[in-house]
Design a protein around this motif. Sequence first.
Motif, PDB file in Angstrom:
ATOM      1  N   PHE A 189      32.254 -51.571  52.496  1.00 35.90           N
ATOM      2  CA  PHE A 189      32.489 -50.316  52.711  1.00 35.90           C
ATOM      3  C   PHE A 189      32.486 -49.877  54.091  1.00 35.90           C
ATOM      4  O   PHE A 189      31.987 -50.540  54.996  1.00 35.90           O
ATOM      5  N   SER A 190      33.539 -48.809  54.446  1.00 34.64           N
ATOM      6  CA  SER A 190      33.532 -48.462  55.929  1.00 34.64           C
ATOM      7  C   SER A 190      32.536 -47.244  56.181  1.00 34.64           C
ATOM      8  O   SER A 190      32.077 -46.610  55.347  1.00 34.64           O
TER       9      SER A 190
ATOM     10  N   THR B 216      37.289 -56.483  50.538  1.00 32.00           N
ATOM     11  CA  THR B 216      36.660 -56.527  49.101  1.00 32.00           C
ATOM     12  C   THR B 216      37.379 -57.372  48.088  1.00 32.00           C
ATOM     13  O   THR B 216      38.542 -57.141  47.876  1.00 32.00           O
TER      14      THR B 216
ATOM     15  N   PRO C  93      36.924 -53.414  55.032  1.00 31.10           N
ATOM     16  CA  PRO C  93      36.983 -53.043  53.482  1.00 31.10           C
ATOM     17  C   PRO C  93      38.133 -53.761  52.682  1.00 31.10           C
ATOM     18  O   PRO C  93      38.066 -54.035  51.606  1.00 31.10           O
TER      19      PRO C  93
ATOM     20  N   THR D   7      32.011 -56.508  48.120  1.00 27.32           N
ATOM     21  CA  THR D   7      32.374 -55.211  48.415  1.00 27.32           C
ATOM     22  C   THR D   7      32.169 -54.827  49.819  1.00 27.32           C
ATOM     23  O   THR D   7      30.840 -54.736  49.943  1.00 27.32           O
TER      24      THR D   7
ATOM     25  N   ALA E 173      31.429 -52.443  56.701  1.00 25.82           N
ATOM     26  CA  ALA E 173      32.338 -53.120  57.760  1.00 25.82           C
ATOM     27  C   ALA E 173      31.592 -53.441  59.100  1.00 25.82           C
ATOM     28  O   ALA E 173      30.961 -52.951  59.503  1.00 25.82           O
TER      29      ALA E 173
END
Length: 122
Positions: A121-122, A89, A86, A119, A13
Amino acid sequence: VQLQASGGGLVQAGDSLRVSCAVSGGTISNYAMAWFRQAPGKERQFVARLWSTDQTNYADSVKGRFTISRDNAKNTLYLQMNSLKPEDTAIYFCAAKYSSVSSDSRWWYRYWGQGTLVTVFS
């Protein structure tokens, strides 16, 4: 006309990513082009479109973060994605239609690429 999307990947992110769509069998400047995305279990939704003399339009969810552009010499469409979240995604699809006008409806476009997975992701 064939569209080949590429450039997806796994990012954190806040990062940036650029996806590409190579066009073959047609001249990109003659086509209305767009990006759509589809998250798991959700419908395909409009992200951005470009047509005619580089007119552009964006979904509210990406406005100010994403930029659609094209390189006529390379016959390629791009989507520069900054400040990724996120919720961005999804599988990203490029789409095209031989036209001087455009639409944000997925049903309007005739040609589709195979999609590239992004994709975040955090």
